[in-house]
Scaffold this active site. Structure first.
Site, mmCIF file in Angstrom:
data_model
loop_
_atom_site.group_PDB
_atom_site.id
_atom_site.type_symbol
_atom_site.label_atom_id
_atom_site.label_comp_id
_atom_site.label_asym_id
_atom_site.label_seq_id
_atom_site.Cartn_x
_atom_site.Cartn_y
_atom_site.Cartn_z
ATOM 1 N N HIS A 277 1.579 1.893 -3.384
ATOM 2 C CA HIS A 277 0.589 2.717 -4.085
ATOM 3 C C HIS A 277 1.075 4.158 -4.176
ATOM 4 O O HIS A 277 0.996 4.787 -5.225
ATOM 5 C CB HIS A 277 -0.756 2.666 -3.360
ATOM 6 C CG HIS A 277 -1.420 1.328 -3.452
ATOM 7 N ND1 HIS A 277 -2.640 1.063 -2.867
ATOM 8 C CD2 HIS A 277 -1.036 0.165 -4.047
ATOM 9 C CE1 HIS A 277 -2.973 -0.188 -3.101
ATOM 10 N NE2 HIS A 277 -2.018 -0.751 -3.805
ATOM 11 N N ASP B 48 0.872 -1.177 0.000
ATOM 12 C CA ASP B 48 0.000 0.000 0.000
ATOM 13 C C ASP B 48 0.906 1.223 0.000
ATOM 14 O O ASP B 48 1.960 1.216 -0.609
ATOM 15 C CB ASP B 48 -0.951 -0.040 1.197
ATOM 16 C CG ASP B 48 -2.270 0.684 0.936
ATOM 17 O OD1 ASP B 48 -2.225 1.821 0.404
ATOM 18 O OD2 ASP B 48 -3.345 0.143 1.250
#
Length: 516
Positions: free
Chosen positions: A327, A293
């Site tokens: 991300h 993430d």
């Protein structure tokens, strides 16, 4: 080349080497301690271990034909408690939690709990103030994954204080019941977590990552959770395979992370690397992130927390770090209803992340959700799909796709309206981008105050593919877009070069002033 002592303890010294590039130097350096070679490598932040307490050392850093000499005296230490003396086996089979916890509780002020080489099966451990917790080289703390073995931190407990509550557990910006972290610190002061060992959460799609948005008993644990702590240093450890966020400081002050490595598979859910939430005076220096993430996500609570506690994350420094495969390299939000102020990011590498700097906010975050004083300087990005994103229509939460959040019409500025202030991007080199150099979409009623781009060089990948630059409704995937700015008060451009973009260098809509 210049070297300095970044931090020291009784047995450890962290050296920072500057003027040799970002995160790594081109060539190998050598570091000698009292004439003995201790390190040979390219990392610009180096941890030297196995020193003696209260002892003077001469440290010599050599690079090419250059040399820098440092003198340092280590701190004093009261005593070392070896966990094997307390019954820990380190055999990879025995549950060693109670033995290690016993050593922690028995540790005197200014003492050290030491974990030697071995594999130690554990459930959550709880630290206390005024101690060093050292995971030695070759040591691994492996977490068990049975939820029934994990204590729960209740989100709120009734209390006799200003807010009539005592906060313990946290989940994505709200006070909610959560399992205690593998290493947990609550109301601590003067703590060091160090060593060249590993903390492994042992998470997989068979346990913690299975249906990750389903709450089972309590929300998933972190690897390291620091709640209302002061004067904490985390140094040199490797943290990997976390059940959720890896490292989560929460309402902390004066905390530092030096030469820490955070690892997780690219498809591991919600495994942010390091998420300071409502924290003040935070240093993140010489750290490496490769997670599933966001690498670093700076937060300050969702709506309830921001409006009730009004505690921003502020005075943060990120330097000489490498963010890879996440991300976002550095993200602000989306849980930032208390605001984020005075963030300095410099001399970092962003590699293969979806976005470089990413700001996620939306109507409803509130008037305290102020993001201001943000500086990004001396950054190299490689294969970052979109280097810079400002999104004031981020479609998080159950109402994220509602008309109120997603409407591009002018709304009144009220208690629910967030604010984005001044941002500086300077000396940034980004290559092999795909979608856009910058995609900035402010609110029509509360425009982004000022964005400065200075000495920016961007090139696009030959095989660039369309990509949705921001997670908001009503936009299409783009490819090789220049700087898109909508609802920005002032956009300043100086020495900006974008090679290979389709169309104009700048696409501005609702921008009050552009200064070249």
């Amino acid at each position: 080349m210049k070297a300095k002592i970044l931090w020291k303890s009784a047995r450890t010294v962290v050296v920072e080497i500057s003027d040799l590039g970002y995160f790594e130097s081109e060539k190998e350096h050598k570091i000698y301690v009292n004439g003995e070679l201790k390190d040979a490598g390219k990392r610009n932040v180096v941890t030297i271990t196995d020193l003696m307490p209260d002892t003077s050392y001469e440290i010599v850093v050599e690079y090419d034909s250059e040399k820098d000499t440092l003198k340092v005296k280590t701190e004093k230490e009261y005593a070392t408690l070896n966990v094997k003396d307390f019954g820990a086996k380190g055999d990879g089979v025995t549950n060693d939690t109670a033995f290690i916890q016993c050593a922690i509780m028995a540790c005197p002020k200014n003492g050290r709990v030491y974990i030697p080489a071995g594999t130690y099966k554990i459930t959550p451990l709880f630290l206390k103030s005024d101690m060093v917790f050292e995971i030695g080289e070759g040591a691994k703390l492996e977490a068990l994954t049975d939820r029934n073995l994990f204590p729960i931190l209740p989100g709120r407990i009734e209390a006799d204080n200003e807010h009539k509550e005592y906060l313990l557990g946290s989940w994505e910006g709200d006070p909610q019941d959560a399992f205690a972290a593998i290493i947990t610190g609550i109301n601590l002061e003067n703590v060091v977590i160090t060593g060249k060992g590993v903390i492994d959460g042992c998470a997989s799609k068979e346990n913690w990552w299975f249906e990750p948005k389903v709450k089972r008993i309590a929300w998933r644990p972190r690897m390291l959770f620091l709640n209302n702590c002061k004067n904490v240093v985390v140094n040199a450890i490797t943290v990997q395979n976390s059940p959720s966020w890896n490292i989560h400081p929460y309402f902390c002050e004066n905390i530092a992370f030096y030469d820490v490595k955070v690892l997780g598979p690219k498809d591991s859910p919600n495994t942010d690397g390091l998420d300071p939430e409502s924290c003040k005076n935070v240093d993140i220096i010489g750290c490496y992130f490769s997670v599933g993430d966001d690498c670093i996500a700076i937060k300050s609570g969702k709506i309830y927390m921001g409006s009730t506690y009004k505690t921003p994350s502020e005075k943060l420094t990120i330097r000489q770090c490498c963010m890879r495969d996440g991300h976002g390299s550095i993200v602000i939000g989306s849980e930032m209803a208390g605001g984020v102020k005075d963030l300095d990011v410099t001399e970092c590498l962003f590699i293969n992340t979806d976005r470089g700097l990413r700001i996620k906010t939306r109507r409803g975050r509130g008037k305290d959700a102020v993001v201001d004083g943000i500086k990004f300087e001396n950054i190299i990005m490689d294969k970052v799909l979109v280097p810079i994103v400002f999104n004031m229509f981020y479609f998080c939460d159950s109402d994220g796709h509602s008309e109120y959040v997603q409407s591009k019409e002018l709304y009144p500025v009220d208690e629910r309206t967030p604010y984005l202030g001044k941002f500086l991007f300077k000396n940034i080199d980004a290559k092999d981008c795909h979608a856009a150099t910058a995609y900035m979409y402010g609110l029509p009623e509360q425009k982004v105050k000022e964005v400065i781009f200075e000495n920016i060089n961007v090139t696009y990948a030959d095989d660039a593919e369309p990509f949705r630059a921001a997670m908001m409704d009503g936009i299409e995937p783009v490819v090789k877009l220049g700087i898109f700015a909508k609802n920005v008060e002032c956009l300043k451009l100086k020495n900006v070069t974008i090679t290979g973009q389709d169309g104009d260098l700048v696409i501005a809509e609702g921008v009050d002033k552009i200064v070249h």
